[in-house]
Write a protein that holds these residues in place. Structure first.
Motif, mmCIF file in Angstrom:
data_model
loop_
_atom_site.group_PDB
_atom_site.id
_atom_site.type_symbol
_atom_site.label_atom_id
_atom_site.label_comp_id
_atom_site.label_asym_id
_atom_site.label_seq_id
_atom_site.Cartn_x
_atom_site.Cartn_y
_atom_site.Cartn_z
ATOM 1 N N ASP A 214 0.896 -1.312 -0.135
ATOM 2 C CA ASP A 214 0.031 0.106 -0.148
ATOM 3 C C ASP A 214 1.016 1.180 0.071
ATOM 4 O O ASP A 214 1.328 1.775 0.866
ATOM 5 C CB ASP A 214 -1.042 -0.180 1.172
ATOM 6 C CG ASP A 214 -1.862 1.106 1.303
ATOM 7 O OD1 ASP A 214 -1.913 1.733 0.258
ATOM 8 O OD2 ASP A 214 -2.488 1.535 2.184
ATOM 9 N N PRO A 215 1.186 1.939 -1.134
ATOM 10 C CA PRO A 215 2.090 2.806 -1.404
ATOM 11 C C PRO A 215 1.554 4.207 -0.616
ATOM 12 O O PRO A 215 2.265 5.078 -0.263
ATOM 13 C CB PRO A 215 2.325 3.347 -2.824
ATOM 14 C CG PRO A 215 1.995 2.062 -3.433
ATOM 15 C CD PRO A 215 1.021 1.204 -2.656
ATOM 16 N N HIS A 216 0.057 4.257 -0.533
ATOM 17 C CA HIS A 216 -0.576 5.278 0.196
ATOM 18 C C HIS A 216 -0.786 5.148 1.677
ATOM 19 O O HIS A 216 -1.392 6.066 2.165
ATOM 20 C CB HIS A 216 -1.821 5.476 -0.519
ATOM 21 C CG HIS A 216 -1.756 5.531 -2.077
ATOM 22 N ND1 HIS A 216 -1.243 6.671 -2.543
ATOM 23 C CD2 HIS A 216 -2.262 4.606 -2.878
ATOM 24 C CE1 HIS A 216 -1.433 6.581 -3.880
ATOM 25 N NE2 HIS A 216 -1.995 5.394 -4.140
ATOM 26 N N LEU A 217 0.188 4.282 2.325
ATOM 27 C CA LEU A 217 -0.026 3.948 3.681
ATOM 28 C C LEU A 217 0.382 5.252 4.650
ATOM 29 O O LEU A 217 1.587 5.792 4.051
ATOM 30 C CB LEU A 217 0.745 2.861 3.983
ATOM 31 C CG LEU A 217 0.744 2.395 5.469
ATOM 32 C CD1 LEU A 217 -0.562 1.762 6.013
ATOM 33 C CD2 LEU A 217 1.786 1.148 5.755
ATOM 34 N N LYS A 218 -0.443 5.535 5.528
ATOM 35 C CA LYS A 218 -0.020 6.730 6.409
ATOM 36 C C LYS A 218 0.126 6.489 7.470
ATOM 37 O O LYS A 218 -0.287 5.170 8.089
ATOM 38 C CB LYS A 218 -1.261 7.916 6.012
ATOM 39 C CG LYS A 218 -1.244 8.333 4.630
ATOM 40 C CD LYS A 218 -0.024 9.122 4.195
ATOM 41 C CE LYS A 218 -0.364 9.527 2.559
ATOM 42 N NZ LYS A 218 0.975 9.857 1.799
ATOM 43 N N SER A 219 0.930 7.226 8.492
ATOM 44 C CA SER A 219 0.819 7.096 9.923
ATOM 45 C C SER A 219 1.124 8.403 10.694
ATOM 46 O O SER A 219 1.950 9.024 10.028
ATOM 47 C CB SER A 219 2.034 5.963 10.137
ATOM 48 O OG SER A 219 2.548 5.730 11.529
ATOM 49 N N SER A 220 0.867 8.455 11.878
ATOM 50 C CA SER A 220 1.004 9.550 12.576
ATOM 51 C C SER A 220 2.103 9.423 13.539
ATOM 52 O O SER A 220 2.694 10.284 14.192
ATOM 53 C CB SER A 220 -0.091 10.065 13.380
ATOM 54 O OG SER A 220 -0.443 8.978 14.356
ATOM 55 N N ASP A 221 2.692 8.121 13.374
ATOM 56 C CA ASP A 221 4.083 7.916 14.393
ATOM 57 C C ASP A 221 5.289 8.561 13.666
ATOM 58 O O ASP A 221 5.527 8.450 12.527
ATOM 59 C CB ASP A 221 4.276 6.243 14.249
ATOM 60 C CG ASP A 221 5.042 5.768 15.426
ATOM 61 O OD1 ASP A 221 6.151 6.196 15.312
ATOM 62 O OD2 ASP A 221 4.824 5.241 16.434
ATOM 63 N N PRO A 222 6.106 9.351 14.503
ATOM 64 C CA PRO A 222 7.366 9.883 14.007
ATOM 65 C C PRO A 222 8.378 9.015 13.558
ATOM 66 O O PRO A 222 9.132 9.245 12.762
ATOM 67 C CB PRO A 222 7.577 10.913 15.160
ATOM 68 C CG PRO A 222 7.008 10.253 16.294
ATOM 69 C CD PRO A 222 5.557 9.754 15.956
ATOM 70 N N GLN A 223 8.430 7.862 14.457
ATOM 71 C CA GLN A 223 9.233 6.814 13.917
ATOM 72 C C GLN A 223 8.999 6.329 12.455
ATOM 73 O O GLN A 223 10.014 6.145 11.479
ATOM 74 C CB GLN A 223 9.389 5.588 14.858
ATOM 75 C CG GLN A 223 10.162 6.251 16.114
ATOM 76 C CD GLN A 223 10.203 5.297 17.135
ATOM 77 O OE1 GLN A 223 9.318 4.491 17.343
ATOM 78 N NE2 GLN A 223 11.222 5.095 18.073
ATOM 79 N N ALA A 224 7.775 5.994 12.282
ATOM 80 C CA ALA A 224 7.494 5.283 10.883
ATOM 81 C C ALA A 224 7.756 6.544 9.937
ATOM 82 O O ALA A 224 8.074 5.999 8.741
ATOM 83 C CB ALA A 224 5.932 4.887 10.915
#
Length: 285
Positions: A214-224
């Motif tokens: 999933d190239p559009h994968l998002k995350s609010s985690d700063p490490q990710a």
């Protein structure tokens, strides 16, 4: 006498009296609390130093009594794992890239519950897992996907695991297949857990697989987010090597992948345009 006192009184020069105290032999110096919870996790708990970890957590909580993460870790060290997770279990064969943290994130819903999962399996060193090793997963743990694992017959409830022959497959055979989006999200969570353990290469490999799904994968985690930028830079450098070797199609494909993840990644925009221009010029000869 608990301490020896050496008093120096220099009245000739009007100096103030200095009193020095020395701890008597056998007396313990005050313990210094660890500076961070991460030090306890990485220095003690990940290495199976449970007694040292428990002492460090108690000292840490004395200074930070409201820290819920530390309270939860201490609970995992002091509670009976079988009572907490249940005595009925099923087998799981360890796969490449697995760790107690990623398995805890996947099956117990929280990567920080690796301590109780390791103790549940009698592990003296949670950092050591081998592919092909068989672990116990509590039947109350949820599997990836919306369906819960089916119960095993009561006769198997207390049977010790002796071989991977009775695998996890029968318990999840009727569960719907995990979607690509759900798997990508899970892999991203596991990559963050691996990074927290210090396994950077494995973490990047997990996130690489997640972004491939999933190239559009998002995350609010700063490490990710930080790992995502490292991967984008690695993709870009790989594409440049292909471009210089005039392997233009795979280079353009890599830059397409980069731009699917981050459409504003300027180096990929520039070099992809150059590659397309060079490809067009080469067709003219």
């Amino acid at each position: 006498m608990s301490s020896l006192k050496n008093k120096v009184d220099d009245s000739m020069h009007g100096s103030p009296r200095v009193t020095m105290e020395r701890t008597a032999p056998g007396a313990e110096a005050p313990a210094t609390p660890p500076s961070s919870l991460g030090e306890i996790i990485n220095g003690d708990l990940q290495r199976g130093r449970y007694a040292e970890g428990e002492r460090a957590l108690r000292q840490y909580l004395a200074a930070h009594p409201g820290d819920r993460a530390a309270q939860a870790l201490l609970h995992q060290l002091t509670v009976d794992p079988a009572h907490e997770l249940g005595t009925r279990s099923r087998n799981y064969m360890v796969q490449s890239g697995d760790s107690y943290s990623t398995l805890a994130a996947r099956y117990l819903g929280d990567a920080q519950r690796f301590v109780i999962l390791a103790r549940y399996n009698g592990s003296a060193d949670p950092s050591m897992l081998r592919a092909g090793q068989t672990l116990r997963l509590p039947l109350g743990a949820t599997s990836p996907g919306p369906a819960a694992p089916a119960p095993v017959p009561a006769a198997d409830a207390s049977v010790d695991i002796v071989a991977p022959a009775t695998s996890v497959a029968p318990a999840t055979a009727n569960a719907p297949a995990e979607s690509a989006t759900a798997k990508a999200s899970r892999l991203q969570r596991e990559s963050v857990a691996l990074l927290a353990q210090g396994h950077k290469d494995q973490a990047l490999a997990q996130l690489d697989e997640a972004l491939s799904l999933d190239p559009h994968l998002k995350s609010s985690d700063p490490q990710a987010a930080a790992m995502r930028q490292q991967l984008l830079a690695a993709y870009h450098q790989r594409a440049i090597v292909l471009y210089r070797d005039q392997k233009l199609d795979p280079a353009i494909a890599l830059w397409d992948h980069v731009l699917a993840i981050d459409p504003s990644y300027e180096p990929a925009v520039i070099y992809r345009a150059r590659a397309l221009e060079l490809k067009q010029r080469l067709k003219q000869f």
